[in-house]
Design an enzyme around this catalytic site. Structure first.
Site, mmCIF file in Angstrom:
data_model
loop_
_atom_site.group_PDB
_atom_site.id
_atom_site.type_symbol
_atom_site.label_atom_id
_atom_site.label_comp_id
_atom_site.label_asym_id
_atom_site.label_seq_id
_atom_site.Cartn_x
_atom_site.Cartn_y
_atom_site.Cartn_z
ATOM 1 C CD GLU A 312 -2.946 -1.052 2.344
ATOM 2 O OE1 GLU A 312 -4.097 -1.385 2.064
ATOM 3 O OE2 GLU A 312 -2.618 -0.648 3.466
ATOM 4 C CG ASP A 386 -7.394 -5.711 4.580
ATOM 5 O OD1 ASP A 386 -7.053 -5.869 5.753
ATOM 6 O OD2 ASP A 386 -7.273 -4.632 3.957
ATOM 7 C CD GLU A 414 -10.024 -1.248 7.909
ATOM 8 O OE1 GLU A 414 -9.128 -1.799 8.574
ATOM 9 O OE2 GLU A 414 -9.825 -0.757 6.788
#
Ligand code: BDP
Length: 725
Positions: A312, A386, A414
């Site tokens: 990332e 993820d 999240e």
């Protein structure tokens, strides 16, 4: 007197003076709530033995144990003074190690303590000098501290102390919280306020909250804290910040907690003034060696680094045509001189979009097995994508026999409703740990990879991405505390059951009343499956809102990377839906052991909860229920949203049995969760209907708004967003 001891005295004094009747149940005390035990008989029984504490020799860790027991007992026994000194007229609570306590040494416990290592403990009832006693014995002081917290748990859950014989030792060595906290106090993917670490006022101001953080962690066996975000800032490695880090380390040390930092791979350039961060360049090696030596002058028991590299957009060894092993080893070499470790993350994906992101970590790390220094662990997320509500276990578990692997779970929600949804995550942790990798035949469970027993690794670890912030109740949602708690308990013993942990937490946090324990345990144990149903049923994944990840976003497409979009993952079209990871598709399934594959490879065998993870399935495919895939998808979304209403009804029935403050708080959050579950349900069904072209099954409530309404919703200030730097 040092700054720290002044603070500690203030803190202990203030805690001891708290009158529970005056104190709001705002969740601050977590599961360490030391209110007077209602039953007089039980109080008298506990008091007869436990109000005489015997600690023959002091040390910072033993003092922490003694302080905690004092505060706990004073509160539980209703303010009765707890004396520290000799065995009392009716009994005593004796704590120490054979080398700090002549009494314990005289008990000749070497056979019992032999198996318990540095952190284990033996808590038992016995008779000493003719008096009933409870003994907390361990090989090392920190074991005594953990034993003290075990005894406190025992009392908070109202168990007897007459026949205690508890031996316990952690199965995993490094039990670590990973804070994704930035130096400006924002928390990446944090939903409970700002960072606990007040960097601006450190090292001079020591917030008493740091002690309570350390106490809470010690109470569940967490022994490490990574203070900074994996998307890290090199400034943390400069001297002014190292002084701040040292101040936190000083607070945590008596509670058995070591601090760790995240290392930005380009630090030699950014703060070292070098022209390269190439790990094989001698000046870079030397820079890291000096930097690491410097860290140890400030923090002598510094734990080491977590590193996110070449992922990332983060810098890493691949920027210099070097491997992850080259990168990890340059840090590991310098840390090994001080017994430090490197946790090198396998969550990598680079700029070239792979044909299946689920495959990338395995592809990159498999060839590197055995090439890492012995003080390196590869930190692997529970699943290959993820932290989704449900993923199969990561194929790297078991695939690197020559390399220690630690698992990374995400406690901060999240992808599971932020801190607004009640989702108890222990079942998710357990699902991964109990999965069978088959790499060494049947029974090669993920937990055996993690506890080192499968390949005989002594270096073991479990990391949890923290859900903690500076909100009064620490985690935002009162029930989110259970995810911190259960992470610690499972890291200590991966075989603990989700149910036992939930019940223990409820008793400590809410109430020992059987009806409350039963109802809350039912809600908690069902909650993760319910969330999967209203968000990503049947193996769907990664269909959340763009960037902030708040709410549904199955329509997300046309972003800078295909694997940042939702359409890449669900692949809905007029024929069906799902990502084909079998041989006909990306063949990601081939990364698992041959014995694992048949379960998922054949459409008919594939467990339905993983169906769309592994297969692209026609809309009219017949499911086990007899419904078509389309109908089943609609039913699952509805069942999920309806079940939140069931959670609400169950919660509401407890009114009056839970303190008014937390009752009202959770009630409002459940209202939001219920609304958001319907939002997920309606928008996903409407969106997928544009591909299936099939009607919503009869009997299911129709969405009251069009798809365009949901697609247009914007949340520019959703919490937890990633910093742009
Ligand atoms: C993703 C998060 C991102 C993290 C990344 C990671 O969205 O903020 O930086 O994980 O684990 O899930 O590195």
């Amino acid at each position: 007197m040092t700054r720290i001891s002044v603070c500690r005295i203030i803190l202990v004094a203030s805690l001891a003076c708290i009158d529970s009747r005056l104190m709001a149940e705002d969740g601050y005390r977590l599961w360490l709530r030391y209110d007077r035990i209602e039953s007089v008989a039980l109080r008298t029984e506990y008091a007869s033995v436990l109000k005489y504490l015997v600690l023959e020799k002091k040390s910072p860790v033993l003092n922490a144990a003694e302080n905690e027991l004092k505060i706990a007992l004073q509160g539980l026994l209703g303010g009765e003074p707890v004396s520290v000194g000799d065995i009392g007229e009716s009994g005593a609570l004796i704590l120490g190690t054979p080398s700090t306590s002549p009494i314990i040494s005289s008990l000749k416990l070497s056979a019992e303590l032999k198996q318990l290592g540095d952190e284990g403990y033996y808590v038992f009832s016995t008779t000493i000098k003719g008096k009933r006693s409870v003994v907390i014995a361990a090989n090392k002081d920190v074991g005594v501290l953990y034993g003290a917290f075990h005894l406190i748990r025992h009392l908070l859950t109202r168990q007897n102390i007459q026949t205690l014989a508890i031996k316990s030792a952690p199965r995993i060595r490094h039990r670590i919280l990973n804070h994704w906290d930035n130096l400006d106090r924002t928390v990446e993917r944090g939903y409970a306020g700002f960072s606990l670490w007040d960097w601006h006022k450190l090292p001079d101001y020591i917030d008493p909250r740091y002690y309570d953080y350390a106490r809470a962690n010690a109470s569940i066996g967490i022994n490490g804290s990574v203070l900074t975000n994996v998307n890290s800032n090199a400034q943390i490695l400069t001297e002014p910040y190292l002084l701040k880090v040292a101040a936190l380390a000083d607070v945590f040390r008596p509670y058995g907690i070591r601090v760790y930092l995240t290392a930005r791979f380009s630090a030699p350039v950014e703060i070292g003034g070098l022209s390269t961060a190439d790990p094989l360049d001698p000046t870079v090696k030397e820079w890291w060696r000096k930097k690491i030596d410097e860290i140890y002058t400030h923090v002598p028991d510094f734990g080491g680094f977590v590193v996110k590299a070449n992922s990332e957009g983060q810098p890493g060894p691949q920027n210099y045509e070097r491997t992850h092993a080259d990168g990890a080893n340059v840090l590991a070499e310098a840390l090994s001189a001080h017994n430090g470790i490197v946790m090198w993350r396998a969550f990598v994906y680079d700029n070239k979009v792979p044909e299946d992101r689920a495959k990338q970590a395995y592809n990159e790390f498999k060839p590197l097995d055995g090439k890492f220094n012995t003080n390196v662990m590869i930190q692997v997320k529970n699943g290959p994508i993820d932290f989704q509500p449900r993923e199969p276990f990561h194929p790297l578990f078991g695939a690197l026999p020559g390399t220690p692997i630690n698992v990374e779970f995400q406690l901060t929600q999240e992808y599971l409703g932020f801190a607004t949804h009640l989702v108890y995550l222990a079942p998710l942790f357990k699902e991964c740990l109990d999965a069978d990798t088959y790499v060494k035949g049947k029974g090669s469970f993920v937990y055996k990879v993690i506890d080192g027993s499968l390949e005989n690794h002594a270096l073991t670890g479990m990391a949890g991405v923290a859900n903690i912030g500076n909100e009064r109740n620490w985690c935002g949602h009162p029930f989110a505390q259970s995810n911190w708690f259960s992470f610690g308990r499972i890291a200590w013993d991966p075989s603990s059951s989700s149910q036992a942990i939930a019940e223990e937490w409820i008793r400590m946090t809410f109430s020992n009343q059987p009806e409350v324990v039963k109802t809350l345990a039912e809600i908690m144990l069902a909650s993760r499956e319910i969330t999967v149903k209203y968000m990503t049923p049947l193996g769907l994944h990664h269909i959340m809102g763009w960037d902030h990840h708040y709410g549904p976003g199955p329509w997300i497409k046309d972003k800078p990377r295909a694997d940042w979009t939702s359409v890449y993952y669900h692949k809905a079209d007029s024929i069906g839906i799902g990502f084909d990871r079998t041989k006909k598709g990306s063949a990601a399934l081939d990364q698992y052991a041959p014995e694992v594959r048949p379960t998922f490879e054949a459409l008919e065998n594939c467990p339905e909860e993983y169906l769309l993870w592994f297969h692209h399935v026609p809309w009219d495919y017949k499911m086990k229920s007899g419904r078509t895939l389309w109908e089943e998808l609609c039913h699952q979304y509805h069942a999920g949203a309806d079940s939140v209403k069931w959670m609400q009804r169950s919660w509401n029935a407890l009114e009056g049995k839970i303190d008014a403050e937390r009752f009202a708080h959770v009630k409002s959050l459940l209202d939001i969760q219920s609304r958001e579950a319907v939002w997920w349900r309606n928008s996903c069904i409407l969106y997928f209907k544009t591909f299936s072209n099939m009607p919503i099954p009869v009997g299911l409530e129709k969405p009251d708004k069009p798809l365009s309404y949901y697609e247009k919703l914007q949340f520019p200030f959703a919490p937890g967003i990633r910093p742009k730097w």
